[in-house]
Every structure is written in structure tokens, then in C-alpha cells.
Design an enzyme around this catalytic site. Structure first.
Site, short mmCIF file in Angstrom:
data_model
loop_
_atom_site.label_atom_id
_atom_site.label_comp_id
_atom_site.label_asym_id
_atom_site.label_seq_id
_atom_site.Cartn_x
_atom_site.Cartn_y
_atom_site.Cartn_z
N LYS A 124 0.68 -1.09 -0.05
CA LYS A 124 -0.28 -0.15 -0.04
C LYS A 124 1.18 0.92 -0.15
O LYS A 124 1.80 1.36 0.82
CB LYS A 124 -1.11 -0.14 0.86
CG LYS A 124 -2.16 0.63 1.06
CD LYS A 124 -2.95 0.90 2.10
CE LYS A 124 -3.92 2.21 2.26
NZ LYS A 124 -5.10 1.67 3.60
N SER A 184 -9.99 1.55 2.63
CA SER A 184 -8.64 2.27 2.00
C SER A 184 -7.89 1.65 0.82
O SER A 184 -7.65 1.86 -0.29
CB SER A 184 -8.08 3.70 2.72
OG SER A 184 -7.48 3.30 3.52
N SER A 226 -10.36 -0.75 6.79
CA SER A 226 -9.75 -0.73 5.08
C SER A 226 -8.87 -1.39 4.63
O SER A 226 -8.42 -1.90 3.96
CB SER A 226 -8.60 0.33 5.86
OG SER A 226 -9.12 2.55 5.26
#
Lengths: 475, 94
Positions: free
Chosen positions: A79, A154, A178
Site C-alpha cells: 500500500k 482504503s 481499510s
């Protein structure tokens, strides 16, 4: 050589690499060609590293020398809010334009030591604020199960990468859901570990009392292997702990699974989710687990508590982005204007909203009414969970109140977007571990959209989560 | 109800420039979010609520094992949008 990426797991890859059925370079090439084919449409990666094959060559050497670990040569996506020294990192934000990480996050050092191959950095909601990747400054990622829908967020890019065979496993971060929510939307396993069990050093901070790094994978075992590699106390993160994991308790006494029924069947939950959740509970009963109703009267307030504590901490954490030390800079008439213009333009709409909201709940006139109340309510929620965990081993809920929604459906209504976290935030508020596992599909407009089942355990209950999840998926 | 003036004040405290249109949009969305988080007050019906202090504490450490002076300077300064030698350059504030 053609490798079938669909059915790969870390253990299968490891065995194949050791036996020499294919090399880490062969494997990396297979993933790169998948990325080449799919990333343009799905937008999972913001950047694919140009040294992937070199990393794979090093892994092959290590395998040949006989000192490979289980993770040597395993292709991993990261990420965009986790730092890798010398590489770009930007939390999918314009304000970090041109920023290169000056050190490795602790999780990255651990994965490097194990010999993984980093494929690239994945798309996300800007600074991990959102549940759809629509808040990325670099476009929305698409759900591979229906490209008109969001992948969740996310950590959406990480989930898309794994779900579409553009990575074997991925790192995400979970502040309110997330990791678990995108895992659920994309039909994957997502682990949010116990708070502090994984170092946050090198993770761009959103809400420091809630943030934790975890894994997104196709199987429970893969998520577990990554967690086992990255966990542990770290002197660079004063809140990190050496987790005392409790041994799994699947036998001899059957596990008791608690269901906060009033909450899981409340208004606004999609019918397909309620039906799927019921059948998941039936499966658990058939497998010999005891399923009981529990009362968690304060759990429904978790989201309100979350939307006070999280923006409060985020507004503080994001003050470091001042256009002076690094990143995007827009010049004004004086230093104050430099700050205001750079932050006004560098941050996207949702990030600006949360900073301003956080400033509001912390301001002298409202501190008692919001922040202090939320901190107290958090304690009550923690106590409520502790009470329930005296009589049950694990709590089960759906992971999300609906399957993946359409791109654009909620982007003009922040509150509707926030409600997508209703089932996931409470584990962050209580600092306890939770996992989302695939539990079936909802048929919507002729597409099969994945649904997820969430298990929540007391602190250090990861082993129980893994054992129960593996058992559930055997069904 | 949050007013436009309050939004302006908060934006300025947050060092974020907003256009007129953005301010109005911010006001509207904050109104609905604040309406939702009001709920937190309902938990206060619980006994002992007001006496509950948060259990999270800062963890401090001694400032030991400091590194050799200057070894990270170039890496860190080179990230800055503007520099002059080993300094970060900003506009004058006085």
C-alpha cells in the site's frame, strides 16, 4: 513457462521454488505480465517497480544457496502509505508529489530479510481516508468482480492486485476497516491484527491509536504467514508489543461464537447480507460450534466515536504536511499563505474535511462535548467487549452492510460512505483483532459480488481467528 | 448548525485555503456529520460515564543511542522543496 496463478498459495510457491519447478524470476515474470494486461483497466498499482526481476534474481540465488525462508521469492504488493527506502511513497496524495522514502518501514525490513519480491505500490484512498479508493488523487481502482463498482478501501489497490492475480499477497493498513472491507468486496481474506502487534514505524500515520498494518490474501494461511513475519515489538514504535498470542481453542471444547443480533439485523443492512450472514451461522452450527446471541449495547456507537477520535488524531498527524519539509509546494505572498495554498491544493476534499472536522472536535469550545465524550465512550465499548468475551470466544458479524457499491454512488454523501464501516470500526476502537473471510456472493444485476464474514476476537486471539476461519472455509 | 464563519475560522486554524464554493460544501457536509456524531452523547446514559478517563497513555523513552551528527542531513534536506546549503529555505516571518 506458464504458471497457473489462480490457485497459488505461499506454501505451494515455496515448494515449487525449492523443487525447482520454476524460479522466482519465472514467477515474477508471470505476475508482471498479468499486471501489464490488467492494471490499465483496474488501476490497482500506482507504480510497478522497475527492479522486480533483479529482486527475483536475488531470491533465486538465496534459494540456490539453501537459505530461503518460506517467503523468499513471494511477490508482494505494498500500500502506498508504507515506506520503502529509496522508492516513491505518496499515500495517493498530491501533497506528497515527488517524495522518496528515506527509510524502510519496520514491516518492510522484516519482509526484505525474508526475501520477498516487492512488485509495486498500490492505490488507496488519500491518506487512507475512505472506503472505495475514490478519494485517491490518481483515479479510482475497479472491482475485478464488476468494474462499474468500487473495490472498497482504503486498501483497495492492494485488494484488487491480489484478487486479479497481480500479486500473491499484499500489505494494507486498517484504521476503521481499510483491510477488511476491501477484502470483503473483492472476495479475499483480510486481517486486522491486535493494535500494537505490528509496528507502525514507517506507516504514514492517520489515527495513531487506531492504525495497524495487516495482510490481504487469498487464503487464511497466507494472511497468517505474512502476519507471523511482520509482527513483534519494535523500539521504533513505542506502542508496539510482543503479542502474547493465545493458542487456538477449536478443541476439545467447541468454540462459542457470539452474535450481536440487534446490531447485525438493524436498519440499513442489505437483505443479501442478512441472508448470507444467516447461512454462514448455519454452517458454523453444522460444524459443531455453539452460536449464541450476545448483547453489545454500545457497539452501534462505535462509528460515532470513531468519527470523533479519528479526525482528531488525523488533524494532528497531518499537520506535518506543511510544504516546507517535503512534497508539493505552492507559493503564496508569505509563509502563512504558502501553508494554506499548499495544503488547500495538495490535500483532496475528504482529507481537508477530516482535518477541519478534527480541528473542530478538538477546539476549546467543543473539546468536552466531542473529544472527551468519545474517549469515555471508547472505554465503555472496550468494557462491553470484555464482558461479552467472558462468555464467548469469538464475535461474528457481516464485514460490510452491503456488497460493493457503484463507483460514484456515495461519493457526494460522506456520511453514507462512513456508514460502510459500521461493522468494522468497533474492533479498531477496542484495539482487538478481526478477520474478514469470503462467505459467498450476492447476485446483483447479473454479477456475482463477494460478501464477507467478520470474526472478532479478544486481544491476542489471532490464532483462534485463523483456526476458526480455516475451518469455516472448509465448509 | 455550524456557520460559514465557523468553517472559515476552522479552515484558517487548519492552514487550509478553501474557495467560497468549497466553504459552503464543507459547511453542509460537516453539519450532517456533526448531527451523526452527536450520538456519542447517548452513551453517557451509562453509569459512571463521566468519570471514565481514557486508558491510553503516551509512552516515552530516554533519548539515548543518538546517531552520529549529520549522517541523515543530506537525505532529509534533499526532500525539501527549497533549500540553501544545509538549511531548508522558507519565507521570512518577521
Amino acid at each position: 513457462m506458464k504458471i497457473d496463478l489462480n490457485t497459488l498459495t505461499i506454501r505451494k510457491v515455496h515448494d515449487a521454488l525449492i523443487k525447482g519447478e520454476y524460479s522466482a524470476v519465472d514467477l515474477a515474470r508471470s505476475y508482471l505480465s498479468e499486471i501489464e494486461m490488467k492494471n490499465k483497466d483496474l488501476n490497482a498499482y500506482l507504480e510497478v517497480y522497475d527492479d522486480v526481476l533483479e529482486q527475483a534474481i536475488s531470491a533465486d540465488k538465496r534459494i540456490k544457496n539453501g537459505n530461503a525462508t518460506l517467503l523468499t521469492g513471494i511477490p508482494v504488493a505494498v500500500k502506498d502509505n508504507i515506506l520503502i527506502k529509496g522508492r516513491r511513497a505518496g499515500s495517493a496524495s498530491k501533497i506528497l508529489e515527488g517524495y522518496t522514502a528515506s527509510y524502510d518501514a519496520t514491516v518492510i525490513s522484516k519482509l526484505k530479510d525474508a526475501g520477498v519480491v516487492f512488485l509495486g505500490r498500490t492505490n488507496m484512498d488519500e491518506f487512507a481516508m475512505g472506503g472505495s479508493t475514490e478519494n485517491s488523487a490518481f483515479g479510482t481502482s475497479k472491482n475485478p468482480h464488476d468494474i462499474s463498482r468500487v473495490p472498497g478501501g482504503s486498501s483497495g489497490g492492494s485488494a484488487v492486485a491480489v484478487a486479479s492475480n497481480m500479486a500473491l499477497v499484499a500489505l494494507g493498513s486498517d484504521t476503521g476497516g481499510s483491510i477488511r472491507q476491501p477484502a470483503s468486496f473483492c472476495g479475499l481474506v483480510g486481517l486486522k491484527p491486535t493494535y500494537g502487534s505490528v509496528s507502525r514505524h514507517g506507516l504514514m500515520a492517520m489515527a495513531s491509536s487506531l492504525d495497524v498494518i495487516g495482510s490481504i490474501a487469498k487464503t487464511v494461511e497466507d494472511a497468517q504467514i505474512i502476519f507471523d513475519c511482520i509482527k513483534g515489538r519494535d523500539p521504533m514504535d513505542s506502542t508496539s508489543i510482543d503479542l502474547e498470542t493465545k493458542p487456538s481453542t477449536l478443541s476439545p471444547k467447541p468454540l462459542v461464537v457470539g452474535v450481536p443480533r440487534a446490531f447485525t439485523e438493524s436498519e440499513g443492512i442489505d437483505k443479501s447480507v442478512i441472508e448470507n450472514f444467516k447461512s454462514s451461522l448455519e454452517i458454523l452450527k453444522k460444524q459443531g460450534f455453539e452460536v449464541v446471541d450476545v448483547s453489545l449495547p454500545t457497539i452501534e456507537y462505535s462509528l460515532a466515536v470513531y468519527y470523533i477520535i479519528m479526525p482528531a488524531e488525523a488533524s494532528t498527524n497531518l499537520s506535518r504536511f506543511d510544504a516546507v519539509k517535503y512534497g508539493f509546494h505552492k507559493a503564496g505572498k508569505n509563509l502563512l499563505e504558502d501553508y494554506e495554498l499548499s495544503r488547500g491544493e495538495g490535500f483532496g476534499k475528504e482529507v481537508r474535511r477530516r482535518i477541519i472536522l478534527g480541528t473542530h472536535v478538538l477546539s476549546s469550545g467543543y473539546y468536552d462535548a466531542y473529544y472527551n465524550k468519545a474517549v469515555s465512550a471508547r472505554e465503555i465499548i472496550i468494557e462491553d467487549f470484555a464482558k461479552v468475551f467472558k462468555s464467548v470466544d469469538v464475535i461474528a458479524t457481516p464485514t460490510t452492510p452491503s456488497p460493493a457499491f457503484k463507483i460514484g454512488e456515495k461519493s457526494d454523501n460522506p456520511l453514507a460512505m462512513y456508514l460502510a464501516d459500521i461493522f468494522t470500526v468497533s474492533a479498531n476502537i477496542a484495539s482487538i483483532p478481526a478477520i474478514s473471510v469470503p462467505s459467498g456472493f450476492a447476485e446483483v444485476e447479473g454479477k456475482k459480488l463477494p460478501l464477507g464474514l467478520q470474526f472478532i476476537a479478544p486481544s491476542g486471539g489471532e490464532e483462534t481467528l485463523f483456526a476458526l476461519s480455516k475451518n469455516f472455509l472448509k465448509k | 448548525m455550524i456557520t460559514l464563519e465557523e468553517v472559515e475560522k476552522l479552515a484558517s486554524l487548519s492552514r487550509i485555503a478553501l474557495t467560497q464554493e468549497e466553504k459552503e460544501e464543507m459547511r453542509k457536509s460537516m453539519d450532517s456529520i456533526l448531527g451523526y456524531i452527536e450520538q456519542v452523547k447517548k452513551v453517557s446514559g451509562q453509569s459512571g460515564f463521566d468519570k471514565k478517563a481514557g486508558s491510553l497513555r503516551n509512552v516515552m523513552r530516554e533519548d539515548t543511542n543518538s546517531h552520529e551528527s549529520g549522517i541523515y542531513t543530506e537525505t532529509l534536506i534533499s526532500s525539501a522543496p527549497k533549500r540553501e546549503g544545509n538549511y531548508i529555505k522558507v519565507k521570512k516571518i518577521l
